[in-house]
Design a protein around this motif. Structure first.
Motif, PDB file in Angstrom:
ATOM      1  N   ARG A 144       0.815  -1.218   0.000  1.00 42.75           N
ATOM      2  CA  ARG A 144       0.000   0.000   0.000  1.00 42.75           C
ATOM      3  C   ARG A 144       0.848   1.267   0.000  1.00 42.75           C
ATOM      4  O   ARG A 144       0.464   2.287  -0.597  1.00 42.75           O
ATOM      5  CB  ARG A 144      -0.928  -0.009   1.218  1.00 42.75           C
ATOM      6  CG  ARG A 144      -1.927   1.139   1.233  1.00 42.75           C
ATOM      7  CD  ARG A 144      -2.923   1.011   2.365  1.00 42.75           C
ATOM      8  NE  ARG A 144      -2.284   1.054   3.682  1.00 42.75           N
ATOM      9  CZ  ARG A 144      -2.129   0.012   4.479  1.00 42.75           C
ATOM     10  NH1 ARG A 144      -2.564  -1.189   4.098  1.00 42.75           N
ATOM     11  NH2 ARG A 144      -1.539   0.133   5.650  1.00 42.75           N
ATOM     12  N   VAL A 145       2.007   1.250   0.647  1.00 45.49           N
ATOM     13  CA  VAL A 145       2.802   2.476   0.814  1.00 45.49           C
ATOM     14  C   VAL A 145       4.047   2.504  -0.048  1.00 45.49           C
ATOM     15  O   VAL A 145       4.638   3.590  -0.238  1.00 45.49           O
ATOM     16  CB  VAL A 145       3.197   2.669   2.289  1.00 45.49           C
ATOM     17  CG1 VAL A 145       1.962   2.783   3.173  1.00 45.49           C
ATOM     18  CG2 VAL A 145       4.094   1.545   2.785  1.00 45.49           C
ATOM     19  N   SER A 146       4.492   1.376  -0.609  1.00 48.85           N
ATOM     20  CA  SER A 146       5.744   1.336  -1.359  1.00 48.85           C
ATOM     21  C   SER A 146       5.543   0.689  -2.720  1.00 48.85           C
ATOM     22  O   SER A 146       5.202  -0.516  -2.785  1.00 48.85           O
ATOM     23  CB  SER A 146       6.818   0.579  -0.564  1.00 48.85           C
ATOM     24  OG  SER A 146       8.001   0.468  -1.327  1.00 48.85           O
ATOM     25  N   PRO A 147       5.743   1.399  -3.835  1.00 47.29           N
ATOM     26  CA  PRO A 147       5.651   0.783  -5.161  1.00 47.29           C
ATOM     27  C   PRO A 147       6.715  -0.289  -5.399  1.00 47.29           C
ATOM     28  O   PRO A 147       6.494  -1.212  -6.184  1.00 47.29           O
ATOM     29  CB  PRO A 147       5.846   1.975  -6.107  1.00 47.29           C
ATOM     30  CG  PRO A 147       5.496   3.182  -5.307  1.00 47.29           C
ATOM     31  CD  PRO A 147       5.896   2.855  -3.916  1.00 47.29           C
ATOM     32  N   ALA A 148       7.853  -0.174  -4.694  1.00 42.08           N
ATOM     33  CA  ALA A 148       8.908  -1.182  -4.885  1.00 42.08           C
ATOM     34  C   ALA A 148       8.482  -2.535  -4.354  1.00 42.08           C
ATOM     35  O   ALA A 148       8.920  -3.578  -4.869  1.00 42.08           O
ATOM     36  CB  ALA A 148      10.198  -0.725  -4.173  1.00 42.08           C
ATOM     37  N   SER A 149       7.603  -2.565  -3.347  1.00 46.19           N
ATOM     38  CA  SER A 149       7.135  -3.849  -2.823  1.00 46.19           C
ATOM     39  C   SER A 149       6.264  -4.584  -3.811  1.00 46.19           C
ATOM     40  O   SER A 149       6.198  -5.820  -3.800  1.00 46.19           O
ATOM     41  CB  SER A 149       6.356  -3.607  -1.519  1.00 46.19           C
ATOM     42  OG  SER A 149       5.855  -4.804  -0.998  1.00 46.19           O
TER      43      SER A 149
END
Length: 464
Positions: A455-460
């Motif tokens: 939800r908070v990190s596009p890299a994840s």
């Protein structure tokens, strides 16, 4: 200048000449010789003629009294000097009476309320004087309207819980009871906590609360000494039972005086392989209320916990960047209190490290697998080639898994450090590394769920 001005001077000024209606010190008719002027204090130097009354009218009545009131030194002087002194005294007395009569007839001037002017010295300690501000008077309704009830909500740790007996708590919450014992070893300076058994635990409930999705729980117990919740211990998982028997013993190396200031917290948790483990209930007991040297056994009723889910664990990392070589060095040091994924032997955790440039996965590495532990020590180093101009667009994704031979590995927790960090602690660690070239920077990180990271990190989202 005009008629009205002259009339006002005549009425208000006592030094106005009655003959020419001019100020007495300006008119020519009131000018007298210097011999006839007598200074009597705060009056004009030239006495107006209209203030000097006829001395002949009062000479006969006051001459004897005036002479008799003279001091002896004046009675002994010559008759000429005595006569001149008597004339001067009568003139002074007559003028004083005339002035007092005029003062009584003069119209009273209006009163003007002038506030005193305060003077201060301008210096280094200048005190600013502000006008008094009228404060609003609050009614009881306005006062209580400022309270926010959500800030004063009661939980299971409130004082009303202490007033209830174990039977009342058990009948109220129906979460079961826990049997445990404590004793302090003065010879070796450690506290012994023994988890014996639990009984009448509630069966697991589905998320919507409508029905029971399983007949039995898979409970285990976590033990910690508040306020330190990081260095906790936990028992093994007991399969499908509401009356588990643990019979496990744990020691905490802590001084005796410090142990008396701690609070023993025992949390009963239901193991769930496919999601976060759910907290069934807890028991807290201040160690200052018991005799630690003598020790004892207790049956305590479980109470609800404000923490419905168990933490996923923590990971200790070290980051170091070498600008000249363009190398980003990562050290996986250790982890603690990882979420247990294997019911029988704890967990077999390992860490996967993935380098993401922008939104593209470029490199993947992983540590060795530590068997049967939730507090693994790795001490493994990894190096990634990252040019300095690409460092600001780089992200490191750390994912902890539990090794599973029969199926896919069990996800435990994840964090992202770098351009797309998953929180303030991760961003702070990355910033400290950038400001300390060629110096290793260590920091503990709390693991997060997969949903929170996505939800908070596009890299994840770019890693598996």
């Amino acid at each position: 200048q005009g008629l009205l001005a002259r009339i006002s001077d005549l009425l208000l000024c006592r030094w106005t000449c009655r003959n020419c209606c001019q100020k007495c010190f300006d008119c020519s008719c009131c000018q007298t010789n210097e011999d006839e002027v007598e200074i009597l204090g705060p009056f004009p130097a030239q006495t107006p003629a209209w203030l000097i009354s006829s001395q002949n009218e009062e000479k006969d009545g006051d001459s004897d009294n005036t002479i008799s009131e003279l001091p002896p030194t004046l009675q002994d002087v010559s008759p000429d000097r005595r006569r001149s002194s008597s004339d001067a005294s009568r003139s002074t007395y007559s003028l004083t009476r005339r002035i007092s009569s005029l003062e009584s007839r003069r119209p009273s001037s209006p009163l003007i309320d002038i506030k005193p002017i305060e003077f201060g010295i301008i210096g280094a300690k200048k005190e600013i004087v502000q006008p008094t501000i009228l404060r609003k008077t609050y009614t009881p309704d306005d006062y209580f309207r400022k309270f926010e009830p959500r800030l004063y909500s009661l939980d299971s740790n409130s004082d009303d819980m202490d007033s209830l007996t174990d039977e009342e708590i058990l009948s109220k919450y129906q979460l079961g009871m826990l049997h445990f014992s404590t004793q302090y070893d003065l010879l070796h300076n450690y506290l012994i906590v023994r988890v014996i058994e639990a009984k009448d635990l509630p069966p697991p409930i589905s998320y919507d609360g409508s029905r029971q999705d399983m007949a039995h729980s898979n409970p285990y117990v976590k033990i910690c000494l508040l306020p330190d919740q990081k260095n906790s211990k936990q028992t093994g998982v007991k399969r499908k039972t509401q009356n588990p028997v643990f019979e496990e013993r744990y020691t905490f190396e802590i001084p005796f005086l410090e142990a008396q200031r701690r609070t023993l917290l025992l949390t009963v948790v239901d193991f769930d392989k496919f999601s976060r483990h759910c907290v069934i209930g807890k028991v807290s007991m201040p160690l200052s209320d018991v005799d630690l040297v003598k020790g004892g056994h207790w049956w305590k009723a479980l109470v609800p916990s404000s923490q419905n889910e168990v933490e996923l664990g923590e990971l200790l990392l070290s980051l170091n960047y070498l600008p000249s070589a363009g190398r980003l060095n990562v050290d996986i040091i250790r982890a603690k209190q990882l979420l247990q994924t294997d019911m029988s032997q704890g967990s077999d955790p390992f860490v996967k490290i993935q380098l993401v440039h922008g939104l593209k996965l470029t490199k993947t590495k992983k540590t060795s697998c530590m068997r049967g532990t939730i507090d693994p020590f790795y001490n493994e180093s990894f190096s990634f080639k990252v040019p300095q101009e690409e460092l600001e667009n780089a992200s490191l994704v750390f994912t902890v898994y539990g090794h599973n031979v029969k199926s896919s590995n069990d996800f435990i927790g994840r964090i992202v450090i770098g351009q797309y960090s998953t929180g303030a602690p991760e961003s702070n660690h990355w910033r400290r590394m950038l400001n300390a070239h060629r110096t290793a920077v260590e920091q503990w990180h709390s693991l997060r769920s997969r949903e929170e990271c996505d939800r908070v990190s596009p890299a994840s989202l770019e890693v598996t």
